[in-house]
Design a protein around this motif. Sequence first.
Motif, PDB file in Angstrom:
ATOM      1  N   LEU A   1      -0.146  -5.145   6.813  1.00 42.89           N
ATOM      2  CA  LEU A   1       0.445  -4.567   8.209  1.00 42.89           C
ATOM      3  C   LEU A   1       1.757  -4.049   8.795  1.00 42.89           C
ATOM      4  O   LEU A   1       2.809  -3.542   9.378  1.00 42.89           O
ATOM      5  CB  LEU A   1      -0.704  -3.671   9.134  1.00 42.89           C
ATOM      6  CG  LEU A   1      -1.368  -3.104   8.256  1.00 42.89           C
ATOM      7  CD1 LEU A   1      -2.593  -3.131   7.408  1.00 42.89           C
ATOM      8  CD2 LEU A   1      -2.291  -1.814   9.778  1.00 42.89           C
ATOM      9  N   TYR A   2       1.904  -6.009   8.628  1.00 44.12           N
ATOM     10  CA  TYR A   2       2.516  -6.024   9.532  1.00 44.12           C
ATOM     11  C   TYR A   2       2.670  -7.946   9.337  1.00 44.12           C
ATOM     12  O   TYR A   2       2.400  -8.293   9.155  1.00 44.12           O
ATOM     13  CB  TYR A   2       2.791  -6.593  11.535  1.00 44.12           C
ATOM     14  CG  TYR A   2       3.826  -6.860  12.327  1.00 44.12           C
ATOM     15  CD1 TYR A   2       4.639  -5.974  12.652  1.00 44.12           C
ATOM     16  CD2 TYR A   2       3.518  -8.382  12.552  1.00 44.12           C
ATOM     17  CE1 TYR A   2       5.715  -6.183  13.577  1.00 44.12           C
ATOM     18  CE2 TYR A   2       4.863  -8.580  13.665  1.00 44.12           C
ATOM     19  CZ  TYR A   2       5.738  -7.561  14.047  1.00 44.12           C
ATOM     20  OH  TYR A   2       6.720  -8.089  14.969  1.00 44.12           O
TER      21      TYR A   2
ATOM     22  N   GLN B   1       5.315   0.557   5.885  1.00 49.67           N
ATOM     23  CA  GLN B   1       5.875   2.027   5.582  1.00 49.67           C
ATOM     24  C   GLN B   1       6.748   1.127   4.143  1.00 49.67           C
ATOM     25  O   GLN B   1       7.521   2.157   3.252  1.00 49.67           O
ATOM     26  CB  GLN B   1       8.061   2.043   5.957  1.00 49.67           C
ATOM     27  CG  GLN B   1       8.722   0.763   5.804  1.00 49.67           C
ATOM     28  CD  GLN B   1       8.519  -0.235   6.788  1.00 49.67           C
ATOM     29  OE1 GLN B   1       7.662  -0.255   7.414  1.00 49.67           O
ATOM     30  NE2 GLN B   1       8.847  -1.665   6.652  1.00 49.67           N
ATOM     31  N   LEU B   2       6.227   0.313   3.410  1.00 47.73           N
ATOM     32  CA  LEU B   2       6.519  -0.126   1.760  1.00 47.73           C
ATOM     33  C   LEU B   2       5.041   0.329   0.926  1.00 47.73           C
ATOM     34  O   LEU B   2       4.324   0.209   1.538  1.00 47.73           O
ATOM     35  CB  LEU B   2       6.212  -1.892   1.762  1.00 47.73           C
ATOM     36  CG  LEU B   2       7.723  -2.921   3.090  1.00 47.73           C
ATOM     37  CD1 LEU B   2       7.246  -4.098   2.940  1.00 47.73           C
ATOM     38  CD2 LEU B   2       8.905  -2.215   2.506  1.00 47.73           C
ATOM     39  N   PRO B   3       5.619   0.174  -0.248  1.00 47.13           N
ATOM     40  CA  PRO B   3       4.743   0.921  -1.367  1.00 47.13           C
ATOM     41  C   PRO B   3       3.868  -0.556  -1.220  1.00 47.13           C
ATOM     42  O   PRO B   3       3.827  -1.318  -0.724  1.00 47.13           O
ATOM     43  CB  PRO B   3       5.500   0.531  -2.412  1.00 47.13           C
ATOM     44  CG  PRO B   3       7.080   0.407  -2.421  1.00 47.13           C
ATOM     45  CD  PRO B   3       7.386   0.250  -0.995  1.00 47.13           C
ATOM     46  N   TYR B   4       2.704  -0.277  -1.704  1.00 44.40           N
ATOM     47  CA  TYR B   4       1.850  -0.272  -1.594  1.00 44.40           C
ATOM     48  C   TYR B   4       1.883  -1.492  -2.698  1.00 44.40           C
ATOM     49  O   TYR B   4       1.467  -3.216  -2.531  1.00 44.40           O
ATOM     50  CB  TYR B   4       0.047   0.136  -2.585  1.00 44.40           C
ATOM     51  CG  TYR B   4      -1.081  -0.698  -3.159  1.00 44.40           C
ATOM     52  CD1 TYR B   4      -2.384  -0.823  -2.407  1.00 44.40           C
ATOM     53  CD2 TYR B   4      -0.637  -1.121  -4.357  1.00 44.40           C
ATOM     54  CE1 TYR B   4      -2.842  -1.624  -2.961  1.00 44.40           C
ATOM     55  CE2 TYR B   4      -1.801  -2.324  -5.004  1.00 44.40           C
ATOM     56  CZ  TYR B   4      -2.749  -2.068  -4.560  1.00 44.40           C
ATOM     57  OH  TYR B   4      -4.127  -2.802  -4.701  1.00 44.40           O
ATOM     58  N   THR B   5       2.151  -1.812  -3.567  1.00 40.84           N
ATOM     59  CA  THR B   5       2.925  -2.658  -4.512  1.00 40.84           C
ATOM     60  C   THR B   5       3.763  -3.230  -3.764  1.00 40.84           C
ATOM     61  O   THR B   5       3.564  -5.412  -3.775  1.00 40.84           O
ATOM     62  CB  THR B   5       3.688  -2.200  -5.687  1.00 40.84           C
ATOM     63  OG1 THR B   5       4.717  -1.614  -5.728  1.00 40.84           O
ATOM     64  CG2 THR B   5       2.937  -1.365  -6.848  1.00 40.84           C
TER      65      THR B   5
ATOM     66  N   ARG C   1      -2.778   3.920  -4.373  1.00 40.55           N
ATOM     67  CA  ARG C   1      -1.490   4.794  -5.380  1.00 40.55           C
ATOM     68  C   ARG C   1      -0.667   3.555  -5.070  1.00 40.55           C
ATOM     69  O   ARG C   1      -0.714   3.625  -4.356  1.00 40.55           O
ATOM     70  CB  ARG C   1      -1.199   6.075  -4.453  1.00 40.55           C
ATOM     71  CG  ARG C   1       0.199   6.725  -5.888  1.00 40.55           C
ATOM     72  CD  ARG C   1       0.664   7.653  -4.890  1.00 40.55           C
ATOM     73  NE  ARG C   1      -0.189   9.249  -4.863  1.00 40.55           N
ATOM     74  CZ  ARG C   1      -1.371   9.862  -6.477  1.00 40.55           C
ATOM     75  NH1 ARG C   1       0.153   9.860  -7.279  1.00 40.55           N
ATOM     76  NH2 ARG C   1      -2.143  10.779  -6.043  1.00 40.55           N
ATOM     77  N   LEU C   2      -0.108   3.537  -6.392  1.00 39.20           N
ATOM     78  CA  LEU C   2       1.540   2.199  -6.283  1.00 39.20           C
ATOM     79  C   LEU C   2       1.701   2.389  -5.177  1.00 39.20           C
ATOM     80  O   LEU C   2       3.028   1.479  -5.274  1.00 39.20           O
ATOM     81  CB  LEU C   2       2.064   1.997  -7.388  1.00 39.20           C
ATOM     82  CG  LEU C   2       1.094   1.381  -8.750  1.00 39.20           C
ATOM     83  CD1 LEU C   2       1.179   1.449  -9.950  1.00 39.20           C
ATOM     84  CD2 LEU C   2      -0.251   0.224  -8.512  1.00 39.20           C
ATOM     85  N   THR C   3       2.943   3.407  -5.158  1.00 39.84           N
ATOM     86  CA  THR C   3       3.940   3.551  -4.446  1.00 39.84           C
ATOM     87  C   THR C   3       3.441   4.609  -2.879  1.00 39.84           C
ATOM     88  O   THR C   3       4.477   4.477  -2.184  1.00 39.84           O
ATOM     89  CB  THR C   3       4.766   5.141  -4.974  1.00 39.84           C
ATOM     90  OG1 THR C   3       3.705   6.246  -4.533  1.00 39.84           O
ATOM     91  CG2 THR C   3       5.008   4.830  -6.188  1.00 39.84           C
ATOM     92  N   SER C   4       2.453   4.652  -2.608  1.00 37.02           N
ATOM     93  CA  SER C   4       1.965   4.684  -1.820  1.00 37.02           C
ATOM     94  C   SER C   4       2.100   3.486   0.175  1.00 37.02           C
ATOM     95  O   SER C   4       2.001   2.717  -0.297  1.00 37.02           O
ATOM     96  CB  SER C   4      -0.341   4.714  -0.802  1.00 37.02           C
ATOM     97  OG  SER C   4      -0.520   4.433  -1.421  1.00 37.02           O
ATOM     98  N   PRO C   5       3.496   4.482   0.706  1.00 36.14           N
ATOM     99  CA  PRO C   5       2.291   3.653   2.128  1.00 36.14           C
ATOM    100  C   PRO C   5       1.625   3.903   2.836  1.00 36.14           C
ATOM    101  O   PRO C   5       0.165   3.982   2.193  1.00 36.14           O
ATOM    102  CB  PRO C   5       3.620   4.569   2.844  1.00 36.14           C
ATOM    103  CG  PRO C   5       3.292   5.590   2.622  1.00 36.14           C
ATOM    104  CD  PRO C   5       3.246   5.483   0.770  1.00 36.14           C
ATOM    105  N   TYR C   6       1.151   2.785   4.093  1.00 36.58           N
ATOM    106  CA  TYR C   6       0.119   2.412   4.641  1.00 36.58           C
ATOM    107  C   TYR C   6      -0.067   3.696   6.078  1.00 36.58           C
ATOM    108  O   TYR C   6       1.052   3.163   6.098  1.00 36.58           O
ATOM    109  CB  TYR C   6      -0.056   0.985   4.928  1.00 36.58           C
ATOM    110  CG  TYR C   6      -1.342   0.631   5.974  1.00 36.58           C
ATOM    111  CD1 TYR C   6      -2.185   0.128   4.991  1.00 36.58           C
ATOM    112  CD2 TYR C   6      -2.004   0.650   7.410  1.00 36.58           C
ATOM    113  CE1 TYR C   6      -4.013   0.098   5.381  1.00 36.58           C
ATOM    114  CE2 TYR C   6      -2.879   0.668   7.689  1.00 36.58           C
ATOM    115  CZ  TYR C   6      -3.978   0.126   7.181  1.00 36.58           C
ATOM    116  OH  TYR C   6      -5.404   0.358   7.384  1.00 36.58           O
TER     117      TYR C   6
END
Length: 215
Positions: free
Chosen positions: A134-135, A142-146, A191-196
């Motif tokens: 997360l940090y 804000q980054l995607p899961y990948t 989901r590969l594009t998902s943020p946290y």
Amino acid sequence: MSVHSSSASRDVLPLLSPMHAVIGPLPPPETEAEYAYETLWNGARVLVHLPGDGTVCLLSATGLDVTAQYPEFRSLASALPVLEAVLDAEIVALDGRGRPSVERLQQRMSLRHPDAVAHATRDLPVQLTIFDILYLGEPTVQLPYTSRRDLLDDLNLAGPGVAVPAAWPALASEAFEQAVREGFDGVVAKRLTSPYLPGRRSRDWIKIKQGDAEA
């Protein structure tokens, strides 16, 4: 190496809440490639605060400082001696076959007295399974899961009592069946594009347990 208090960690690192999955079926074949699939551990959720000063703080999903209950994870701070980080993880107790045991974990979670905890590190060992970041010097939510997985893998945190679980790409039913064969309750599709999304329950993460795999 000392244990960092939650209040001190909050002065350095952002205080976040875990993101949660919804319960549902496996994604269908036409969308399964949009997700990665991680083992469902059914452990005790914690956020690991590493302020970069040789200390570590474990916060439960409700924000309680549980660091003193799991002294075996103090050495994790040495893996990131300079970088400030917040990691999402689960504490898991394994049975004799290496499968998660809710009963053993509950026994361990009930211990508070330092002597009892010290004995339990030998008799009721636990593992820290780290699956998100997360940090890392700056916010990464804000980054995607990948991208977050790449950052986590690059840290090479795996070691005694610490694991970063594999994430299967695309093959939903195969990932689910393998997890069940290995004695787990199912998988989490992410989901590969998902943020946290701290503190939120989102359909970007789907928890699929035995009996729920079919729509």
